[in-house]
Design a protein around this motif. Structure first.
Motif, PDB file in Angstrom:
ATOM      1  N   VAL A   2     -10.542   7.378   3.184  1.00  0.00           N
ATOM      2  CA  VAL A   2     -10.213   6.634   1.972  1.00  0.00           C
ATOM      3  C   VAL A   2     -10.040   5.146   2.270  1.00  0.00           C
ATOM      4  N   PHE A   3      -9.345   4.818   3.359  1.00  0.00           N
ATOM      5  CA  PHE A   3      -9.071   3.420   3.659  1.00  0.00           C
ATOM      6  C   PHE A   3     -10.345   2.644   3.958  1.00  0.00           C
ATOM      7  N   GLU A   4     -11.326   3.274   4.555  1.00  0.00           N
ATOM      8  CA  GLU A   4     -12.594   2.595   4.824  1.00  0.00           C
ATOM      9  C   GLU A   4     -13.305   2.241   3.516  1.00  0.00           C
ATOM     10  N   ILE A  36       6.241 -11.266   8.634  1.00  0.00           N
ATOM     11  CA  ILE A  36       5.499 -11.123   7.373  1.00  0.00           C
ATOM     12  C   ILE A  36       5.885  -9.821   6.680  1.00  0.00           C
ATOM     13  N   THR A  37       6.012  -8.751   7.434  1.00  0.00           N
ATOM     14  CA  THR A  37       6.402  -7.463   6.855  1.00  0.00           C
ATOM     15  C   THR A  37       7.791  -7.555   6.225  1.00  0.00           C
ATOM     16  N   LEU A  82      -0.365  -6.783  -1.187  1.00  0.00           N
ATOM     17  CA  LEU A  82      -0.137  -7.647  -0.023  1.00  0.00           C
ATOM     18  C   LEU A  82       0.306  -6.838   1.196  1.00  0.00           C
ATOM     19  N   PHE A  83       1.094  -5.800   0.975  1.00  0.00           N
ATOM     20  CA  PHE A  83       1.461  -4.903   2.076  1.00  0.00           C
ATOM     21  C   PHE A  83       0.210  -4.258   2.681  1.00  0.00           C
ATOM     22  N   TYR A  84      -0.711  -3.834   1.814  1.00  0.00           N
ATOM     23  CA  TYR A  84      -1.949  -3.229   2.305  1.00  0.00           C
ATOM     24  C   TYR A  84      -2.735  -4.234   3.140  1.00  0.00           C
ATOM     25  N   PHE A  85      -2.867  -5.454   2.629  1.00  0.00           N
ATOM     26  CA  PHE A  85      -3.580  -6.489   3.375  1.00  0.00           C
ATOM     27  C   PHE A  85      -2.885  -6.765   4.713  1.00  0.00           C
ATOM     28  N   ARG A  88      -3.645  -3.916   7.158  1.00  0.00           N
ATOM     29  CA  ARG A  88      -5.007  -3.960   7.680  1.00  0.00           C
ATOM     30  C   ARG A  88      -5.220  -5.173   8.590  1.00  0.00           C
ATOM     31  N   ALA A  89      -4.586  -6.296   8.261  1.00  0.00           N
ATOM     32  CA  ALA A  89      -4.674  -7.475   9.138  1.00  0.00           C
ATOM     33  C   ALA A  89      -4.010  -7.181  10.474  1.00  0.00           C
ATOM     34  N   ARG A  90      -2.901  -6.494  10.439  1.00  0.00           N
ATOM     35  CA  ARG A  90      -2.213  -6.120  11.681  1.00  0.00           C
ATOM     36  C   ARG A  90      -3.097  -5.217  12.540  1.00  0.00           C
ATOM     37  N   GLU A  91      -3.988  -4.486  11.884  1.00  0.00           N
ATOM     38  CA  GLU A  91      -4.955  -3.637  12.594  1.00  0.00           C
ATOM     39  C   GLU A  91      -6.126  -4.462  13.134  1.00  0.00           C
ATOM     40  N   GLY A  92      -6.176  -5.742  12.763  1.00  0.00           N
ATOM     41  CA  GLY A  92      -7.202  -6.632  13.306  1.00  0.00           C
ATOM     42  C   GLY A  92      -8.329  -6.979  12.370  1.00  0.00           C
ATOM     43  N   TYR A  93      -8.255  -6.569  11.129  1.00  0.00           N
ATOM     44  CA  TYR A  93      -9.341  -6.838  10.195  1.00  0.00           C
ATOM     45  C   TYR A  93      -9.241  -8.256   9.646  1.00  0.00           C
TER      46      TYR A  93
END
Length: 166
Positions: A2-4, A36-37, A82-85, A88-93
């Motif tokens: 789903v996330f992809e 940020i979190t 914004l939490f989702y972003f 995903r940014a923390r994952e490196g995207y």
């Protein structure tokens, strides 16, 4: 997964581009995402508090205009996005970092302009909007630091030696 699919919808052609894991593991990067979190958690609490105040006022017989309810729900939706972003940014995207940085700069401006419309919101909601803006400016400040901009380098266009993983 789903996330992809959500990533592809939100990110477009650069959905799979990720920054180097070593840079993500750097202590300054980790500290920035922790801050940020926490700031986004404060945003969420502000949104909940606004809805709680509106509910309490309504239960006590005081009229609460629909823009107040709408604003409260929108703030929770924005913060969830914004939490989702941030996740995903923390994952490196890169795309997520880019969206988070953009929205953390735009939303405070929009919020303050709307707060300045005479008679639209009660004073307590205007105060909430100012706090919301200040916290998001803090998020933007972390994201715009020299270190974070070095970690999240914009992908180069196709055919210029970039190694996009799509």
């Amino acid at each position: 997964m789903v996330f992809e699919r959500v990533d592809r919808l939100a990110a477009g052609r650069h959905a799979g581009y990720r920054v180097d894991d070593d840079l993500l593991g750097h202590p300054r990067t980790r500290r920035a995402f922790t801050a940020i979190t926490w700031l986004l958690a404060v945003e969420f609490v502000l949104g909940l508090a606004a809805l709680l105040i509106a509910w309490i006022l309504t239960m006590n017989g005081q009229p609460v205009a629909w823009p107040v309810w709408f604003r409260g729900v929108v703030v929770l939706g924005i913060t969830t996005t914004l939490f989702y972003f941030a996740w995903r940014a923390r994952e490196g995207y890169y795309w997520a970092y880019s969206r988070l940085r953009l929205f953390s700069k735009i939303f405070p401006i929009v919020t303050l302009i709307i707060a300045a419309i005479p008679g639209l919101y009660p004073l307590w909601m205007i105060t909430e909007q100012i706090l919301f803006s200040l916290v998001l400016i803090g998020v933007a400040d972390y994201l715009s630091s020299d270190h974070m901009r070095r970690v999240f380098v914009k992908p180069m266009p196709a055919g210029t030696g970039n190694t996009l993983t799509e």
